[in-house]
Design an enzyme around this catalytic site. Structure first.
Site, mmCIF file in Angstrom:
data_model
loop_
_atom_site.group_PDB
_atom_site.id
_atom_site.type_symbol
_atom_site.label_atom_id
_atom_site.label_comp_id
_atom_site.label_asym_id
_atom_site.label_seq_id
_atom_site.Cartn_x
_atom_site.Cartn_y
_atom_site.Cartn_z
ATOM 1 N N LYS A 100 -18.110 29.325 -28.373
ATOM 2 C CA LYS A 100 -18.752 28.615 -27.020
ATOM 3 C C LYS A 100 -17.723 29.160 -25.842
ATOM 4 O O LYS A 100 -16.484 29.585 -25.843
ATOM 5 C CB LYS A 100 -18.126 27.025 -27.226
ATOM 6 C CG LYS A 100 -19.176 26.415 -28.187
ATOM 7 C CD LYS A 100 -20.537 26.092 -27.572
ATOM 8 C CE LYS A 100 -20.599 24.876 -26.764
ATOM 9 N NZ LYS A 100 -21.765 24.685 -26.370
ATOM 10 N N TYR A 149 -9.172 -6.755 12.816
ATOM 11 C CA TYR A 149 -8.758 -6.279 11.638
ATOM 12 C C TYR A 149 -8.622 -7.367 10.487
ATOM 13 O O TYR A 149 -8.175 -8.659 10.811
ATOM 14 C CB TYR A 149 -7.106 -5.660 11.973
ATOM 15 C CG TYR A 149 -6.479 -5.044 10.521
ATOM 16 C CD1 TYR A 149 -6.714 -3.957 10.057
ATOM 17 C CD2 TYR A 149 -5.827 -6.171 9.950
ATOM 18 C CE1 TYR A 149 -6.090 -3.496 9.171
ATOM 19 C CE2 TYR A 149 -5.165 -5.879 8.878
ATOM 20 C CZ TYR A 149 -5.347 -4.368 8.472
ATOM 21 O OH TYR A 149 -4.814 -4.241 7.113
ATOM 22 N N GLU A 179 -19.647 22.046 -14.287
ATOM 23 C CA GLU A 179 -20.127 20.884 -14.494
ATOM 24 C C GLU A 179 -19.198 19.667 -13.994
ATOM 25 O O GLU A 179 -19.647 18.503 -13.727
ATOM 26 C CB GLU A 179 -19.817 20.790 -16.172
ATOM 27 C CG GLU A 179 -20.890 21.555 -16.807
ATOM 28 C CD GLU A 179 -20.761 21.804 -18.147
ATOM 29 O OE1 GLU A 179 -21.535 21.837 -19.242
ATOM 30 O OE2 GLU A 179 -19.527 21.442 -18.706
ATOM 31 N N SER A 214 -14.411 25.866 -26.917
ATOM 32 C CA SER A 214 -14.431 24.452 -27.510
ATOM 33 C C SER A 214 -13.618 24.501 -28.514
ATOM 34 O O SER A 214 -13.062 25.404 -29.202
ATOM 35 C CB SER A 214 -16.008 24.465 -28.282
ATOM 36 O OG SER A 214 -15.921 23.766 -29.313
ATOM 37 N N SER A 230 0.870 -1.177 0.039
ATOM 38 C CA SER A 230 -0.025 0.038 0.000
ATOM 39 C C SER A 230 0.832 1.347 0.096
ATOM 40 O O SER A 230 0.317 2.423 -0.058
ATOM 41 C CB SER A 230 -0.977 0.008 1.244
ATOM 42 O OG SER A 230 -0.350 -0.167 2.395
ATOM 43 N N HIS A 271 -40.384 22.711 -9.628
ATOM 44 C CA HIS A 271 -40.444 22.100 -10.940
ATOM 45 C C HIS A 271 -39.857 22.912 -12.021
ATOM 46 O O HIS A 271 -40.225 22.360 -13.190
ATOM 47 C CB HIS A 271 -42.003 21.561 -11.312
ATOM 48 C CG HIS A 271 -43.049 21.236 -10.229
ATOM 49 N ND1 HIS A 271 -42.994 19.893 -9.798
ATOM 50 C CD2 HIS A 271 -43.769 21.800 -9.169
ATOM 51 C CE1 HIS A 271 -43.612 19.713 -8.412
ATOM 52 N NE2 HIS A 271 -44.113 20.885 -8.377
HETATM 53 N N1 ARG Z 1 -1.211 -1.427 5.417
HETATM 54 C C1 ARG Z 1 -1.868 -1.808 6.156
HETATM 55 C C2 ARG Z 1 -3.362 -1.263 6.176
HETATM 56 O O1 ARG Z 1 -3.324 -0.334 5.563
HETATM 57 C C3 ARG Z 1 -1.457 -1.701 7.576
HETATM 58 C C4 ARG Z 1 -1.990 -2.922 8.606
HETATM 59 C C5 ARG Z 1 -1.233 -4.051 8.080
HETATM 60 N N2 ARG Z 1 -1.485 -5.044 9.290
HETATM 61 C C6 ARG Z 1 -1.661 -6.543 9.073
HETATM 62 N N3 ARG Z 1 -1.869 -7.217 10.007
HETATM 63 N N4 ARG Z 1 -1.279 -6.843 7.862
HETATM 64 O O2 ARG Z 1 -4.138 -1.710 6.716
#
Ligand code: ARG
Length: 473
Positions: free
Chosen positions: A298, A332, A305, A292, A38, A171
């Site tokens: 235009k 979690y 928009e 445009s 991530s 309306h």
């Molecule tokens: N990158 C993970 C998240 O955003 C952090 C937590 C990860 N925890 C784990 N047990 N893998 O949720």
């Protein structure tokens, strides 16, 4: 608030994530590594991650779990990392999966064993929940600031148009005259509720998850209140399983963001209509319009928009998070890593939309004559004539019927009610007198609606004044 462009995380095929690979007998597949990383998007949490780590380390030291030397090393190392990140020289790596492990890995490179002790009594589960809450609190504060400048500019515009008459619509048909200021103040009310919602959301965001560790708490003698105080939280989450797993605070934020955008989309839709030459009520400053590539004539209302269009995305982000959380067993789950992109996108969209809108309001030029001319068509004071008959003793339903027939006559003749003579009007009710035509004036209709919430100038001025006071308070 706007993140710098996320830096590309580098990938080194030979090194593996040593933080948790101890029990694994083969390296994680390359594709899986990328799939589960991530760091590409959660690096935006870095400054909050560092704040959280500093507070955690200081607490561990105060509780006798971490030595003064280790704390000093950690503080020094995190300080340097913070500078590296701010300076854009920090090497983000997919090998280190996410923002938390990237920072911890670098800390250990810089200060050795002290870096490895930082994670005592903590898990990434309570760490990430803390980071998101710190981030979101900061984002809400910025949104509240931007909402205030949007509202200030809205009041500035309204103040100039307390006597600017326009047709009010139901309306999308001409209904009754209102002042442009009154119309604008409707958006003040909407955004006031939006601000209140964000404030209420902030109170539920501003609680500390740290201490929950992976899910059950920790065996170390920690002081969660001290960490909460240092990080400016109002208190601590009361259940460790809930603390690491629920994202209802982020969902709530996304709902509030969706409502705010929905309000902005309504204003946008109106601006688009009003800019159309058939209405011609307003002109937007050229800096908010585009041309445009093929049609030389235009001038398009692209900004309203886009706000209207982006509302769809923000609504979608809410549904994404609701669906993400639905039926997740405690506590979690990695699913929750997917909470970030929709949340960040809603924050970014609201922040940029508000920023651009505040300025756009300053660039609105109003054509008072066009507004008044539109109110003069469409029998906008028919209700006033009916009310007049009621004051003369006619039951409202009969007054309504009498005026409706007068409107039909006017429509057949292709004129307005005010163009009919008293004699013609009297055909529909003998209660009509010489004072009846006065009921048909647009300005009179405006002035007559003088109660809290009505469109009379005096009431709208009072509403603007009250709004100013609450904004400066
Ligand atoms: N990158 C993970 C998240 O955003 C952090 C937590 C990860 N925890 C784990 N047990 N893998 O949720």
């Amino acid at each position: 608030m706007q993140p710098d462009k996320p830096q590309r995380a580098t990938h080194n095929a030979t090194s593996d994530n040593k933080t948790w690979s101890g029990r694994f007998s083969e390296p994680v597949a390359d594709l899986v590594k990328h799939y589960s990383a991530s760091v590409g998007f959660d690096q935006r949490l870095a400054e909050f991650d560092i704040q959280g780590s500093l507070a955690h380390a200081r607490m561990l030291h105060a509780c006798g779990v971490l030595s003064a030397e280790d704390l000093a090393d950690i503080e020094r190392g995190l300080g340097q990392i913070s500078e590296e990140i701010a300076g854009g020289v920090f090497q983000w790596s997919v090998e280190q999966e996410d923002v938390h492990l990237n920072i911890e890995h670098r800390l250990t490179e810089l200060v050795g064993d002290a870096g490895k002790r930082l994670h005592t009594g903590r898990s990434r589960n309570d760490q990430v929940a803390t980071d998101i809450r710190l981030y979101l609190r900061h984002a809400i504060d910025e949104i509240l600031r931007l909402l205030r400048s949007f509202q200030t500019n809205l009041l500035d515009l309204a103040e100039q148009h307390v006597d600017t008459l326009m047709p009010g619509f139901t309306h999308l048909q001409v209904a009754q005259p209102v002042s442009f200021a009154h119309h604008l103040m409707a958006y003040y009310e909407m955004t006031l509720r939006d601000a209140q919602r964000f404030i209420e959301c902030r109170a539920r965001v501003n609680l500390l998850p740290l201490g929950a560790a992976a899910l059950a708490g920790t065996t170390f003698p920690i002081d969660r209140e001290a960490v909460a105080r240092e990080l400016g939280f109002d208190g601590v989450c009361q259940n460790s399983l809930d603390a690491v797993s629920d994202r209802d605070f982020a969902i709530e934020f996304c709902a509030d963001a969706a409502l705010l955008m929905t309000h902005l989309s309504r204003l946008s839709e109106e601006l688009i209509l009003w800019m159309n030459p058939r209405f011609g009520f307003v002109r937007l400053a050229d800096r908010f319009c585009t041309g445009s590539s093929i049609m030389p004539q235009k001038k398009n209302p692209d900004v309203p928009e886009l706000v209207r269009g982006k509302t769809g995305r923000v609504n979608g982000n809410l549904v994404s998070l609701l669906t993400l959380m639905k039926a997740q067993p405690l506590a979690y789950n990695k699913d929750n890593q997917e909470d970030k992109e929709p949340l960040f996108d809603s924050v970014d969209t609201v922040v940029t939309s508000l920023r651009i809108y505040a300025d756009l309001l300053n660039g609105i030029e109003v054509d008072r004559d066009a507004m008044r001319a539109a109110a003069e068509e469409g029998f906008a004071t028919a209700t006033d004539l009916a009310d007049y008959l009621v004051r003369k003793g006619l039951p409202f339903r009969e007054a309504h019927e009498a005026v409706a027939r007068a409107v039909r006559l006017a429509a057949d003749k292709g004129v307005e009610l005010a163009d009919l003579s008293v004699e013609e009007l009297r055909e529909f009710s003998s209660l009509i007198d010489e004072d009846a035509p006065a009921q048909l004036s647009l300005d009179g209709a405006l002035a007559a609606r003088s109660h809290v919430g009505g469109t009379a100038a005096q009431q709208v001025k009072r509403a603007i004044k009250a709004a100013r006071e609450s904004l400066s308070g």
